[in-house]
Every structure is written in C-alpha cells, then in structure tokens.
Design a protein around this motif. Structure first.
Motif, PDB file in Angstrom:
ATOM      1  N   ASN A   1      -1.584  17.703   6.634  1.00 60.77           N
ATOM      2  CA  ASN A   1      -2.479  17.615   5.576  1.00 60.77           C
ATOM      3  C   ASN A   1      -2.992  16.286   5.520  1.00 60.77           C
ATOM      4  N   ASN A   2      -4.042  15.904   6.071  1.00 57.04           N
ATOM      5  CA  ASN A   2      -4.248  14.381   6.163  1.00 57.04           C
ATOM      6  C   ASN A   2      -5.580  14.130   4.860  1.00 57.04           C
ATOM      7  N   ALA A   3      -6.414  15.059   4.862  1.00 60.22           N
ATOM      8  CA  ALA A   3      -7.541  14.888   3.834  1.00 60.22           C
ATOM      9  C   ALA A   3      -7.116  14.181   2.776  1.00 60.22           C
ATOM     10  N   GLY A   4      -7.801  13.168   2.052  1.00 64.99           N
ATOM     11  CA  GLY A   4      -7.477  12.620   0.933  1.00 64.99           C
ATOM     12  C   GLY A   4      -8.871  11.850   0.411  1.00 64.99           C
ATOM     13  N   THR A   5      -8.746  11.144  -0.780  1.00 65.33           N
ATOM     14  CA  THR A   5      -9.764  10.491  -1.251  1.00 65.33           C
ATOM     15  C   THR A   5      -9.245   9.496  -2.119  1.00 65.33           C
ATOM     16  N   VAL A   6     -10.201   8.542  -2.757  1.00 64.50           N
ATOM     17  CA  VAL A   6      -9.511   7.474  -3.710  1.00 64.50           C
ATOM     18  C   VAL A   6     -10.774   7.615  -4.760  1.00 64.50           C
ATOM     19  N   SER A   7     -10.187   6.928  -5.815  1.00 64.45           N
ATOM     20  CA  SER A   7     -11.467   6.746  -7.143  1.00 64.45           C
ATOM     21  C   SER A   7     -11.626   5.328  -7.352  1.00 64.45           C
ATOM     22  N   ALA A   8     -10.758   4.479  -7.310  1.00 57.31           N
ATOM     23  CA  ALA A   8     -10.631   3.083  -7.614  1.00 57.31           C
ATOM     24  C   ALA A   8     -11.252   2.889  -9.383  1.00 57.31           C
ATOM     25  N   LEU A   9     -10.511   3.765  -9.937  1.00 54.84           N
ATOM     26  CA  LEU A   9     -10.637   3.604 -11.471  1.00 54.84           C
ATOM     27  C   LEU A   9      -9.272   3.525 -12.185  1.00 54.84           C
ATOM     28  N   SER A  10      -9.152   2.641 -13.081  1.00 58.31           N
ATOM     29  CA  SER A  10      -7.918   2.598 -13.639  1.00 58.31           C
ATOM     30  C   SER A  10      -7.700   3.533 -14.830  1.00 58.31           C
ATOM     31  N   ILE A  11      -6.585   3.276 -15.424  1.00 56.87           N
ATOM     32  CA  ILE A  11      -6.067   4.326 -16.627  1.00 56.87           C
ATOM     33  C   ILE A  11      -7.276   4.106 -17.750  1.00 56.87           C
ATOM     34  N   GLU A  12      -8.020   3.038 -17.991  1.00 55.95           N
ATOM     35  CA  GLU A  12      -8.916   2.709 -18.676  1.00 55.95           C
ATOM     36  C   GLU A  12     -10.374   3.391 -18.587  1.00 55.95           C
ATOM     37  N   ASP A  13     -10.322   3.289 -17.155  1.00 55.92           N
ATOM     38  CA  ASP A  13     -11.791   3.811 -16.858  1.00 55.92           C
ATOM     39  C   ASP A  13     -11.991   5.146 -16.018  1.00 55.92           C
ATOM     40  N   VAL A  14     -10.862   5.754 -15.815  1.00 57.04           N
ATOM     41  CA  VAL A  14     -10.843   7.230 -15.062  1.00 57.04           C
ATOM     42  C   VAL A  14     -11.460   8.168 -16.059  1.00 57.04           C
TER      43      VAL A  14
END
Length: 255
Positions: free
Chosen positions: A84-97
């Motif tokens: 299970n390698n597939a993954g992604t990021v968001s680059a958003l902090s708790i205030e911005d997510v």
C-alpha cells in the motif's frame, strides 16, 4: 536479494517514486506484479517496461479494491504481497485545512490502505496451500515527528502505523499466516520533491539536511526494505516498523 519467485504482488501508486522502484525491485526478485495508479499513462508505461500488469485505480475509492485483487488472483491464481504505497499530501495547517481536503487525504492515505488490506486478507486466506501473505504499508517519518504545515497528511500517516499493528495482531491471533508491517521512509528523492523544488528553490537541499547522512534517499533504497518485508526471510516480523530515514529520527534536532 530476497527470492520472490512464485509470489504474486499488488503495488499501488506504481507510476513513479517509491511505487515504481518497488515494482522494479519485486520483478527483479522474481515476483509477478500488478501495479496500480490513478496516472494511467505513467503507470502503464512503467509496468510495460518491467513486464508487469497494470490496472487503473484511485485508491480513495473503495469499490474497485475487490476487482483489483480479483484481477491478480484471476491472472496468477493467488495473492502473496500487497504494498500500500499510494498516498498524497495537502500542505494545509490545522487553521487552513478544509473538510474537503481532510476527507481526500484520509480517503487515500488511510481508508484506501484499510480497504486494500481488507481485500488482500480475504484473498490471502484462500491461497493454495493455506493462508499466507505479506502486507507492507507505507507510512512516513511525518507520523513520528509532525509537520505543522500538513495536519491531514501527518495524522493519516500516524493512523497507518496503528492500523498496521491492529491488522498484524488480528491475523496472528486468528492463526492466519499473514504478516503486516510498516515501512517508514524519510526524505526521499521523488517527483513530489521535484515539483516542490520548482516552487521553492533550494528545498531539496534543505530537506536532505534533515538526515545525518545529508542526502535524500533513493527510492530504490526504500524498495529494498519493502522487498525484504515481503519475503519469507523475515517470517517472524509482523506488526513491525522499518525506518528508512538516514537516521533522521535518531538524532536530537539540536545537533
């Protein structure tokens, strides 16, 4: 090198980075491989070059998982390895997510991983000769030392660590010969970092400096750890975490 002759593997996120390196390594070690990716062109090209099969898949969608597993079993008669390698990021902090960003990260990074494990275990229980198999889930050093800039990614990768332990202990107590372990990569030279470098020049050098080795990992180095966990050479390893981080997690941040 581990001998994976006669083994059948599924590798998600196979189009590039650690996923592509894992397809190459498992094929080199003798396994038959079904690679999957949302990037149909890139995934198909990689698999064609390595003599592997390809199936288009968005791991954030649950319903295709039984179909993916059925393709591997229907082609080769068994399933021995799931990465299970597939993954992604968001680059958003708790205030911005946003709710939408949070749900997307969790659907791919943890819900998709869970669904893959669930479908794989069902097939591995029915392998000819009795239940057997190895599941390798990919987490991140960000699950151990968080990034303030990506709350969804860090927390989802932390969830992968505990998911793996729950699966490992469940399978062990049930008497299945099915192992489940986690690989925890550190800073790795992948396409995600290449893209980020274009936006923030010098970022790759800064990330490399977080490791005492003062370099990024080559994806093939992580793939080697995955191949080891996939093999019968570590038959007593389950519920374990294998760090491939150049000692990033071993050093005090002040030194």
């Amino acid at each position: 090198m581990p001998d994976l002759s006669g083994k059948v593997a599924i590798v998600t996120g196979c189009a590039n980075g650690i996923g592509a390196a894992t397809v190459r390594r498992l094929r080199a070690d003798g396994a038959e491989v079904l690679g999957t990716d949302i990037d149909e062109q890139g995934g198909a090209a990689l698999c064609d070059s390595e003599g592997a099969r390809f199936a288009a898949q968005d791991v954030g969608e649950m319903s295709p998982w039984p179909v993916i597993v059925a393709e591997a079993v229907g082609t080769w008669g068994r399933l021995d390895i799931l990465v299970n390698n597939a993954g992604t990021v968001s680059a958003l902090s708790i205030e911005d997510v946003t709710d939408e960003a949070w749900d997307r990260i969790y659907n791919i990074n943890i819900k998709g991983t869970m669904a893959g494990c669930r479908a794989a275990i069902k097939a591995m229980k029915d392998n000819p000769g009795g239940s057997s198999g190895s599941i390798v889930n990919i987490s991140s050093t960000s699950a151990m030392a968080a990034l303030p800039s990506d709350v969804a990614y860090c927390s989802s990768k932390g969830a992968v660590r505990v998911l793996t332990k729950s699966i490992a202990t469940h399978c062990a107590k049930a008497g299945y010969n099915i192992r489940c372990n986690t690989v925890i990569p550190g800073a790795t030279d992948t396409g995600i970092l290449d893209h980020a470098e274009n936006v923030t020049p010098g970022l790759k050098e800064a990330v490399a400096a977080t490791s005492p080795l003062n370099r990024l990992a080559d994806p093939a180095e992580t793939a080697a750890a995955i191949a080891f966990l996939a093999s019968d050479e570590c038959a007593y390893m389950t519920g374990s975490e294998l760090l491939v981080d150049g000692a990033m997690m071993a050093i005090h941040p002040g030194f």
